[in-house]
Structure formats: structure tokens, C-alpha cells
Design an enzyme around this catalytic site. Structure first.
Site, PDB file in Angstrom:
ATOM      1  N   GLU A 174      14.019   0.380  14.138  1.00 30.56           N
ATOM      2  CA  GLU A 174      14.516   1.575  14.819  1.00 30.56           C
ATOM      3  C   GLU A 174      15.317   1.221  16.068  1.00 30.56           C
ATOM      4  O   GLU A 174      16.264   1.932  16.436  1.00 30.56           O
ATOM      5  CB  GLU A 174      13.333   2.482  15.172  1.00 30.56           C
ATOM      6  CG  GLU A 174      13.718   3.917  15.463  1.00 30.56           C
ATOM      7  CD  GLU A 174      12.494   4.817  15.487  1.00 30.56           C
ATOM      8  OE1 GLU A 174      12.259   5.531  14.504  1.00 30.56           O
ATOM      9  OE2 GLU A 174      11.754   4.782  16.499  1.00 30.56           O
ATOM     10  N   LYS A 177       0.806  -1.223   0.000  1.00 33.40           N
ATOM     11  CA  LYS A 177       0.000   0.000   0.000  1.00 33.40           C
ATOM     12  C   LYS A 177       0.841   1.275   0.000  1.00 33.40           C
ATOM     13  O   LYS A 177       0.315   2.365  -0.275  1.00 33.40           O
ATOM     14  CB  LYS A 177      -0.922   0.002   1.223  1.00 33.40           C
ATOM     15  CG  LYS A 177      -0.179   0.072   2.555  1.00 33.40           C
ATOM     16  CD  LYS A 177      -1.139   0.095   3.728  1.00 33.40           C
ATOM     17  CE  LYS A 177      -0.401   0.231   5.055  1.00 33.40           C
ATOM     18  NZ  LYS A 177      -1.328   0.282   6.207  1.00 33.40           N
ATOM     19  N   TYR A 178       2.126   1.179   0.289  1.00 30.78           N
ATOM     20  CA  TYR A 178       2.969   2.373   0.340  1.00 30.78           C
ATOM     21  C   TYR A 178       3.258   2.944  -1.048  1.00 30.78           C
ATOM     22  O   TYR A 178       3.827   4.032  -1.171  1.00 30.78           O
ATOM     23  CB  TYR A 178       4.280   2.064   1.067  1.00 30.78           C
ATOM     24  CG  TYR A 178       4.078   1.834   2.549  1.00 30.78           C
ATOM     25  CD1 TYR A 178       4.031   2.902   3.429  1.00 30.78           C
ATOM     26  CD2 TYR A 178       3.887   0.553   3.049  1.00 30.78           C
ATOM     27  CE1 TYR A 178       3.812   2.707   4.783  1.00 30.78           C
ATOM     28  CE2 TYR A 178       3.671   0.343   4.402  1.00 30.78           C
ATOM     29  CZ  TYR A 178       3.633   1.421   5.260  1.00 30.78           C
ATOM     30  OH  TYR A 178       3.402   1.217   6.595  1.00 30.78           O
ATOM     31  N   HIS A 214      14.703  12.091  16.786  1.00 30.39           N
ATOM     32  CA  HIS A 214      13.271  11.809  16.831  1.00 30.39           C
ATOM     33  C   HIS A 214      12.538  13.043  17.366  1.00 30.39           C
ATOM     34  O   HIS A 214      12.833  13.510  18.469  1.00 30.39           O
ATOM     35  CB  HIS A 214      13.021  10.604  17.742  1.00 30.39           C
ATOM     36  CG  HIS A 214      11.677   9.996  17.614  1.00 30.39           C
ATOM     37  ND1 HIS A 214      10.526  10.658  17.981  1.00 30.39           N
ATOM     38  CD2 HIS A 214      11.273   8.773  17.150  1.00 30.39           C
ATOM     39  CE1 HIS A 214       9.482   9.875  17.769  1.00 30.39           C
ATOM     40  NE2 HIS A 214       9.907   8.729  17.262  1.00 30.39           N
TER      41      HIS A 214
END
Length: 351
Positions: free
Chosen positions: A295, A116-117, A225
Site C-alpha cells: 500500500e 488460507k485466503y 481509505h
């Protein structure tokens, strides 16, 4: 009139001439002016150094006749180990851009596009054409299980090219996160390693909205972040499971980095991708899943190998209650933006 004994006449009556009265009033005015000036000087604080470095002053909030300067968070321009902490409009960033502008640099921008990306790819590339390293030679590497998602071809500017690298279908976010580091390592080994000097890995569900120039270049580059910048160390979601290869002890770590954007020299990025992929494989063999998936392993590696260039949250930002305020938003995460919205707003933004 005891304060002014020199004004008494021999007979005891008090007489004050006009000249003396004028002098008394003038002296009193000087005292009042001096005390008022000291009060104002104590009440005004200079803006934080970051706003001097950016060539601008912090905004002011006005309430009636009172001017209150907004609070400014501590915003250093250097990490504790001496690496630049990059804010795009800072003077040291202008110096870095000028230094790299004297060289011909070929940089790669890699993104993984599966499932879907695919809906994000054209928006990502179009925004990169406008804002990512303008004036430099750039090759876009799109690793995808659906090359037809790039049809019709996107029009690119001079010194820009697009290369599609087919990959097997990777259903499910968790599987994708576990495979991305190994796919990155394989792509760097062939063909990226022989074609570009620098390579940056970015999530495809992002959009460049302001210039991202040569100030980001470095041997090993990581991005802070935005929701954890300025937070205490015990708030960082490092891997806490001791059995995991991504485990971080309580006395380790300086910052928490996002996996939305990181990069550097191709040689350094290959080392990073290879090391992280091996850590992931080791955990998979032991039945361990790190809390932050990819991450977590990225942060483990960057603790052991500190970045030579750290990008501020300007280079990875999304609107949420926890996101740090930044002077300029340069790269927006559309995916994480949706995660920060409630159900109704997700539907409005077509998340």
C-alpha cells in the site's frame, strides 16, 4: 398611552374604539409573526450538496418538539485536480453509467488467492456475480497456488468467465505483499493485456454487497481509505523512511488510498504494477521494508500519477470506530473488519 397620542380626547381622557383596538392587536400579531419567522429561517440549514447530488436529504434527529439536523461532513464530488470523486448514487455517477452503457466493455477482476485466503474465494466470486458490473462482460482472473480451491466450479452468468492463473506458493503475508505487484504485472502482460480493456485488482477477502457499476471505470482508478478519508494530511501513514523508495515528503499527497481495490485501463495498470514492483525490489536490495508494504508503494505511485477517477469509501469499507460514514456500503473488507474487532468478536465472526 403616550404611544398613541392620536387617541386622546380634547378633555384628556383616553378613548379607544373597538376598531382601533382591533387594529392595534392585528399590528402586534404581524410584528410577532415576522420576528418568529426570522428566527426559524436562521435556525434551519440546508443539507450538504452531497445529499442533493444523491437525490436525498440528510436524516433528522428529533428530541421532544425540537428537530435537529445531523451534521454532514464535507463530501466533494470532484478532486482538487478535477477528477470525479465517485459516490454510486450521485447524479454524475448515473451519467457515467449511461455513457459507458452505450459501449461493449470487457473488464477483468483479478484477485490473488494463496494459502488460507482460499476460504474467501467462493464468497467473493458469488457476490461479484450479483453486484460487480451487472450486465457487462467480465472475466475473473484468480491467481492461486491451489487451483483445487475452486472445485467444484462456480456457476457463472452469461458473458462471465473464470480463468485460473497458477502461481508458486507464497507463505507469509509480508512475502505475499512484496510479490503481488510483480505477479500482477506478469499476469497483465500475459494473458490479461490482450483479453480485456479494463482490469481491477481486489483483495480476495472482500464481499460485494451493493451494485458497483460502470461509474468506476477510468484510465487510472484508486479508492479512498475509509479510515483516513476526511482526516488531516499529517494523519496519513505515508512512508516516512527517507531511504525507502516509497518515501513521501511532508508537502506531498492529497489523499490516502487503500490497496483493497484499484484498477483502470490494462495499459495504465501495467505501468503501475511494473513501477511499484521495481520500487519494492529496490527497497529489498537495500534492506528496507515500507511500513504499509504494498500500500505504501501504491500511494507513492499515485502521488506521482494522480488517478483520473477516485472512488469514495463506499467502494472499500469496513466497520470500525475510524471508518467514514457513507451513504451506501458497496464492497466490504472482511479481513480488515476482523482486524478492527476485539478477540471475543473475532471468535464470534470466525476470523
Amino acid at each position: 398611552m403616550a404611544l398613541f397620542p392620536f387617541c386622546k380626547t380634547p378633555s384628556g381622557a383616553v378613548r379607544v374604539t373597538r376598531i382601533q383596538l382591533f387594529l392595534y392587536c392585528f399590528l402586534l400579531s404581524v410584528i410577532i409573526y415576522f420576528l418568529h419567522g426570522r428566527k426559524e429561517a436562521v435556525g434551519v440549514k440546508s443539507p450538504h450538496s452531497i445529499f442533493h447530488a444523491l437525490g436525498k436529504d440528510r436524516g433528522k434527529l428529533t428530541t421532544g418538539k425540537t428537530i435537529v439536523k445531523a451534521a454532514v461532513p464535507q463530501t466533494p464530488l470532484e478532486t482538487p485536480w478535477g477528477a470525479p470523486l465517485v459516490w454510486g448514487d450521485a447524479r454524475n455517477s448515473a451519467v457515467r453509467r449511461a455513457k459507458f452503457a452505450q459501449r461493449e466493455i470487457h473488464t477483468g477482476l483479478l484477485a490473488l488467492v494463496v494459502g488460507k485466503y482460499a476460504k474467501f474465494v467462493r464468497r467473493f466470486l458469488s457476490s461479484a456475480e450479483t453486484y460487480f458490473l451487472p450486465g457487462q462482460t467480465v472475466t475473473y482472473y484468480i491467481l492461486t497456488d491451489n487451483p483445487r480451491s475452486l472445485d467444484p466450479p462456480i456457476e457463472l452468468g452469461p458473458d462471465r468467465q473464470l480463468k485460473v492463473v497458477p502461481v508458486a506458493e507464497l507463505p507469509g503475508w509480508e512475502r505475499l505483499a512484496h510479490r503481488r505487484m510483480s505477479l500482477l504485472a506478469d499476469a497483465i502482460r500475459n494473458p490479461i493485456g490482450s483479453e480485456v480493456e479494463y482490469i481491477f485488482c481486489a483483495d480476495i477477502d472482500q464481499e460485494f454487497v451493493a451494485p458497483v457499476g460502470e461509474e468506476i471505470l477510468g484510465h487510472l482508478v484508486a479508492t479512498l481509505h475509509p479510515e483516513l478519508y476526511g482526516m488531516p494530511r499529517n494523519a496519513f501513514p505515508y512512508e516516512a523512511e527517507e531511504l525507502s523508495s516509497a518515501y513521501v515528503e511532508e508537502d506531498e499527497g492529497d489523499y490516502y488510498y487503500t490497496s483493497e481495490l484499484y484498477g483502470g485501463l490494462v495499459s495504465e495498470m501495467y505501468k503501475l504494477a511494473r513501477a511499484c514492483s521495481l520500487l519494492i525490489l529496490q527497497d529489498q536490495a537495500n534492506g528496507v521494508v515500507a511500513r504499509g508494504l504494498e500500500e505504501s508503494y501504491l500511494n507513492r505511485y499515485l502521488i506521482n500519477h494522480r488517478p483520473t477517477c477516485v472512488l469514495s469509501p463506499e467502494y472499500s469499507w469496513w466497520d470500525s470506530a475510524l471508518a467514514a460514514d457513507v451513504p451506501v456500503q458497496r464492497l466490504l473488507s472482511l479481513g480488515r473488519q476482523c482486524e478492527a474487532l476485539d478477540k471475543q468478536k473475532r471468535e464470534e465472526h470466525k476470523c
